[in-house]
Enzyme design. Structure first.
Site, mmCIF file in Angstrom:
data_model
loop_
_atom_site.group_PDB
_atom_site.id
_atom_site.type_symbol
_atom_site.label_atom_id
_atom_site.label_comp_id
_atom_site.label_asym_id
_atom_site.label_seq_id
_atom_site.Cartn_x
_atom_site.Cartn_y
_atom_site.Cartn_z
ATOM 1 N N TYR A 144 0.865 -1.184 0.000
ATOM 2 C CA TYR A 144 0.000 0.000 0.000
ATOM 3 C C TYR A 144 0.895 1.225 0.000
ATOM 4 O O TYR A 144 1.804 1.328 0.828
ATOM 5 C CB TYR A 144 -0.898 -0.003 1.244
ATOM 6 C CG TYR A 144 -1.752 1.235 1.406
ATOM 7 C CD1 TYR A 144 -1.494 2.151 2.430
ATOM 8 C CD2 TYR A 144 -2.813 1.502 0.546
ATOM 9 C CE1 TYR A 144 -2.280 3.298 2.596
ATOM 10 C CE2 TYR A 144 -3.604 2.648 0.698
ATOM 11 C CZ TYR A 144 -3.324 3.536 1.722
ATOM 12 O OH TYR A 144 -4.092 4.670 1.881
ATOM 13 N N ASP A 239 9.384 2.604 -0.759
ATOM 14 C CA ASP A 239 8.359 3.271 0.050
ATOM 15 C C ASP A 239 8.684 2.960 1.513
ATOM 16 O O ASP A 239 8.347 1.886 1.998
ATOM 17 C CB ASP A 239 6.962 2.772 -0.339
ATOM 18 C CG ASP A 239 5.899 3.387 0.556
ATOM 19 O OD1 ASP A 239 4.697 3.201 0.262
ATOM 20 O OD2 ASP A 239 6.256 4.044 1.556
ATOM 21 N N LYS A 267 5.062 9.429 8.477
ATOM 22 C CA LYS A 267 4.949 8.929 9.847
ATOM 23 C C LYS A 267 6.022 9.482 10.800
ATOM 24 O O LYS A 267 5.983 10.653 11.171
ATOM 25 C CB LYS A 267 4.911 7.401 9.815
ATOM 26 C CG LYS A 267 3.678 6.869 9.018
ATOM 27 C CD LYS A 267 3.620 5.382 8.984
ATOM 28 C CE LYS A 267 2.620 4.895 7.961
ATOM 29 N NZ LYS A 267 1.213 4.933 8.405
HETATM 30 P P1 KE4 Z 1 -0.477 8.513 4.419
HETATM 31 O O1 KE4 Z 1 -0.950 9.214 3.156
HETATM 32 O O2 KE4 Z 1 -1.602 7.755 5.100
HETATM 33 O O3 KE4 Z 1 0.296 9.414 5.359
HETATM 34 O O4 KE4 Z 1 0.614 7.406 3.967
HETATM 35 C C1 KE4 Z 1 0.246 6.429 3.019
HETATM 36 C C2 KE4 Z 1 1.179 5.244 3.157
HETATM 37 C C3 KE4 Z 1 2.179 5.079 2.210
HETATM 38 N N1 KE4 Z 1 3.051 4.047 2.283
HETATM 39 C C4 KE4 Z 1 2.981 3.154 3.302
HETATM 40 C C5 KE4 Z 1 3.975 2.024 3.347
HETATM 41 C C6 KE4 Z 1 1.986 3.277 4.304
HETATM 42 O O5 KE4 Z 1 1.929 2.358 5.304
HETATM 43 C C7 KE4 Z 1 1.061 4.336 4.229
HETATM 44 C C8 KE4 Z 1 -0.066 4.506 5.235
HETATM 45 N N2 KE4 Z 1 -0.190 3.456 6.201
HETATM 46 C C9 KE4 Z 1 -1.516 3.240 6.709
HETATM 47 C C10 KE4 Z 1 -1.432 2.057 7.690
HETATM 48 N N3 KE4 Z 1 -1.559 0.822 7.036
HETATM 49 C C11 KE4 Z 1 -2.066 4.459 7.365
HETATM 50 C C12 KE4 Z 1 -3.279 4.219 8.202
HETATM 51 C C13 KE4 Z 1 -4.498 4.848 7.564
HETATM 52 O O6 KE4 Z 1 -4.693 4.700 6.353
HETATM 53 O O7 KE4 Z 1 -5.250 5.474 8.340
#
Ligand code: KE4
Length: 429
Positions: A144, A239, A267
């Site tokens: 993801y 990523d 994060k």
């Molecule tokens: P954000 O746009 O949510 O800050 O980051 C996206 C993203 C990109 N790459 C990786 C490897 C990630 O884990 C994420 C976001 N992680 C999720 C948890 N599985 C965020 C939690 C959510 O969507 O609320």
């Protein structure tokens, strides 16, 4: 456990917010029940609106490497706040932030701050497309990268056909340039390469996946992937939104020993505030506006408050490299306790852990890619989640996430968690 206040807040929230939450996974959809509304976090704990206390392992989905509300981030934030919140003009903190990222992650020669992980990965793919003049890119099933249209794609009917959208609103046009390969399977990558000769701009991967549960790339696979990208002039993007600064000061690329061409962060880099970043080779990053033609922008990118919190986090990492040894000790202690419990209930559930990222899968087969991960019994996970919640342990409300240990999870918390884990397993078996 009384949760009336959370329940009434959730009813109110659903009147104004889609699903009552600002990010889907928070709604407890995959584990059942209603989400708890949290009022305060401190160290390894947070409290819900009815005053229930939890030892929690979400850490805001990764940012809280040092637990909730660490004093050094709080102080940095309040100091920055005295000077205002945002200027829309360059500041010294942005320079210090770029410098410390380069120091901790040497592959990042130049870096651009953004406001989320999605913006970071989305911009990294655009940078790769602009740099190579090619349009297609490869991602892996189960990884993801945020919610940009061209990531919300799954493998088409035939593995070689173009991807198909996983969400309404994502167009076929967007899906057309996204190719899907299988994690840890170099043959699936090679098939796509020969079917799309000289058309692939980038390959993006979570070097330590945290969105299909936790799965680390195999050494042979990632070395071959690096080699292919060199031969084919494809931009290799890591990523590291989740693994960056989480598994080592230099992220997954430090422990794997492979340098990508670009890296996306999120994060931890924001210390709990909205921050993302993408960066890497100067020759690629110099194409980014205003030094080059690839457009990318953001009103609040690099804003003083987020930089203050993010810099405080990275400075703490730089000044305290021993935290990773401490995190390893705490996390392996927890993993050992979980494994001992599994032996005592006669279950050989897969347990994957890299540093302070861990996942127990409700499947007894090893998990090293998407297809093996999805064999997990998500219904059992839901029951387990609620048995742990009842015992004051708050885990990710979904099987295909990561459990995060912070520097504030001490032996007392870990022992309570291991005890609750055993009782939860007994209750659901
Ligand atoms: P954000 O746009 O949510 O800050 O980051 C996206 C993203 C990109 N790459 C990786 C490897 C990630 O884990 C994420 C976001 N992680 C999720 C948890 N599985 C965020 C939690 C959510 O969507 O609320």
């Amino acid at each position: 456990m009384k949760t009336d206040k959370s329940k009434s807040l959730f009813e109110e929230a659903k009147k104004y917010i889609p699903g009552g939450v600002n990010s889907p996974v928070r709604a407890f959809k995959s584990v059942g029940g209603d989400p708890l509304f949290i009022t305060k976090g401190e160290g390894s704990k947070f409290w819900d609106s009815d005053g229930n206390e939890y030892i929690e392992y979400i850490g805001s989905w990764g940012p809280h490497l040092f637990g909730h509300n660490p004093i050094f981030i709080k102080e940095a934030l309040s100091k920055a706040l005295e000077n205002g919140t945002s200027f829309g003009a360059p500041t010294k903190m942005e320079v210090k932030m770029a410098q410390i990222i380069n120091e901790l992650v040497p592959s990042v020669e130049k870096v651009r701050m953004v406001n989320s992980g999605t913006e970071a990965t989305m911009s990294a793919v655009r940078a790769a497309r602009g740099y190579t003049g090619r349009e297609k890119f490869i991602k892996f099933e189960g990884c993801y990268h945020g919610h940009a249209d061209y990531f919300l794609i799954k493998a088409g009917s035939g593995a070689l056909t173009l991807g198909v959208p996983t969400s309404p609103g994502v167009t076929k046009g967007n899906a057309a340039d996204t190719l899907l390969a299988d994690y840890n399977d170099i043959k699936s990558v090679k098939k796509l390469l020969s079917a799309n000769k000289n058309e692939i701009a980038a390959i993006i991967i979570e070097p330590i996946a945290g969105n299909m549960g936790v799965i680390k790339v195999k050494d042979k696979f990632i070395n071959e992937l690096r080699g292919i990208c060199n031969e084919e002039n494809i931009v290799l993007i890591f990523d590291e939104v989740m693994s960056g600064f989480r598994v080592a000061a230099g992220g997954a690329q430090e422990i794997i020993g492979i340098m990508p061409d670009l890296t996306a962060f999120g994060k931890i880099i924001g210390g709990g505030l909205p921050v993302g970043a993408f960066g890497g080779k100067t020759e690629i990053m110099d194409n980014i506006a205003p030094s080059g033609p690839v457009y990318q922008a953001g009103t609040l990118s690099g804003n003083p408050l987020a930089m203050a919190a993010g810099y405080a986090a990275l400075k703490h990492i730089k000044d305290n490299p021993s935290i990773y040894k401490e995190l390893e000790e705490e996390s392996s202690y927890l993993e050992r306790g979980f494994k001992d419990n599994l032996i005592s209930v006669g279950k050989n559930y897969a347990m994957n852990r890299v540093g302070s990222m861990m996942c127990m899968f409700f499947t007894e087969e090893p998990v090293d890619d998407f297809n093996s991960a999805v064999k997990s019994d998500t219904e059992m996970y839901g029951k387990y989640f609620h048995e742990m919640l009842k015992r004051g342990i708050y885990l990710a409300p979904a099987q295909f996430e990561a459990l995060f240990v912070s520097t504030t999870h001490k032996k007392d918390d870990l022992d309570k968690t291991i005890k609750a884990h055993k009782e939860a397993l007994d209750a659901i078996m």
